[in-house]
Scaffold this active site. Sequence first.
Site, short mmCIF file in Angstrom:
data_model
loop_
_atom_site.label_atom_id
_atom_site.label_comp_id
_atom_site.label_asym_id
_atom_site.label_seq_id
_atom_site.Cartn_x
_atom_site.Cartn_y
_atom_site.Cartn_z
N HIS A 446 0.82 -1.22 0.00
CA HIS A 446 0.00 0.00 0.00
C HIS A 446 0.85 1.26 0.00
O HIS A 446 0.32 2.37 -0.18
CB HIS A 446 -0.93 0.00 1.21
CG HIS A 446 -2.32 0.48 0.89
ND1 HIS A 446 -2.56 1.61 0.14
CD2 HIS A 446 -3.54 -0.01 1.22
CE1 HIS A 446 -3.87 1.79 0.03
NE2 HIS A 446 -4.49 0.81 0.67
N ASP A 450 -2.38 3.40 -4.14
CA ASP A 450 -3.64 3.29 -3.40
C ASP A 450 -4.56 2.28 -4.08
O ASP A 450 -4.23 1.71 -5.12
CB ASP A 450 -4.32 4.67 -3.33
CG ASP A 450 -3.50 5.67 -2.52
OD1 ASP A 450 -2.86 5.25 -1.54
OD2 ASP A 450 -3.49 6.85 -2.89
#
Length: 475
Positions: A446, A450
Amino acid sequence: MAQVLEFKLPDLGEGLTEAEIVRWLVQVGDVVAVDQPVVEVETAKAMVEVPCPYGGVVTARFGEEGAELPVGAPLLTVAVGEPEDGTEGSGNVLVGYGTQAPAARRRRLRAGTAAVDGQARRPGTADAAPHARVAAPPPTAGTAPVSGPTVTPAPASPPTATPAAAGGPVPVISPLVRKLARDNDVDLRQLTGSGPDGLILRADVENALRTRTAPADTAAGQAVRTSAGTAGGQAGAAPATAPRAEGGVRIPLKGVRGAVADKLSRSRREIPDATCWVDADATELMRARTAMNATPGPKISLLALLARICTAALARFPELNSTVDTEAREIVRLDRVHLGFAAQTDRGLVVPVVRDAHTRDAESLTAEFARLTEAARTGTLTPGELTGGTFTLNNYGVFGVDGSTPIVNHPEAAMLGVGRIVPKPWVHEGELAVRQVVQLSLTFDHRVCDGGTAGGFLRYVADCVEQPAVLLRTL
């Protein structure tokens, strides 16, 4: 007059510091040629056949099959004839997974320390360390030396290595050990090496790190020992290690399995991963593959088609072909796709890497997958074929499962998982039909992107699976 030369486990490259003896290729009394493989060992990367730089008669072997030896430990001794030109053997050493001549030889230790680059010392010379002759394991049962000097028994108290002199070099078995010490502010000059000739091993640095935290645990540990000792009738008699489980079996985490365990643990510690998934209708992809294989030429594998889809998707979403430099706090976006794929073998899970997968077509990918898979099964993959991946494709559908949330292959940023393709009810063109359905999952770091980017990548992959013609845009 014959001389007995000792051959030690050489530097195997890739920062490897130890290896396990899998199979001896020679017996005591065998005549070996220069650079002939004499033993097969397993490292954390692959299986390796180690060549001996001397030609002559094997007089002793050190280490049973299954034993783990550090770099620089004795492997065998060879009785060679008196050299006519002053040379001894080829002088070649194993660097990576092949031999190199002395001109390209890497220095393993600094001045004042014993050589561990695969060049043996003559037993009995003045500069030979005592343990090189007396502390090595005895030869394999039934294989007594046939010539050479008699090995004298080890002394009751072996010589103790001392820390390096204040102004001299520090003998360290590999750059990785030096980096481990540097990252944790460990002064190597204060350590006593447990390796050959006082060589500092990784275990020595790790022991020093554990010693730092020992005082904080002393009170609690003493309480546990006292309580256990009292229950047994003798205070403080409890062992320091955890008790073995009743009827349990302990399996050492070493070799390939140990390397995989370390890598997965590091991935879980460092990478904040997330997973998204989608079901896709793979009917048209399967039909396209059938049509391809109906024409003359090499057969195309399903994995190759999925790999081709992956490289096309990474061209659209390059964020997922990245790595994170934690020290510099930077995301490094890579311009080449080296595609890893998970392969289950008898020795554990390995991830061979297809170099420059973005430049290959389906036929080339099929051939390379087949070659690497066979090498994985036979244990002949080289370190270069197991490292350097930038993205991993995991086809866990071969195990008969639909979905998974895999662990990202550190230091990569993402992994695409593919489940089994099975007939399922599916709404196709407004009507309920039986279609070939597959579940696709993407686990990603992450930090590099995104959910929107990850979702876009996975949706593009699913679109290509459902409509292979979409790939024509990128051909």
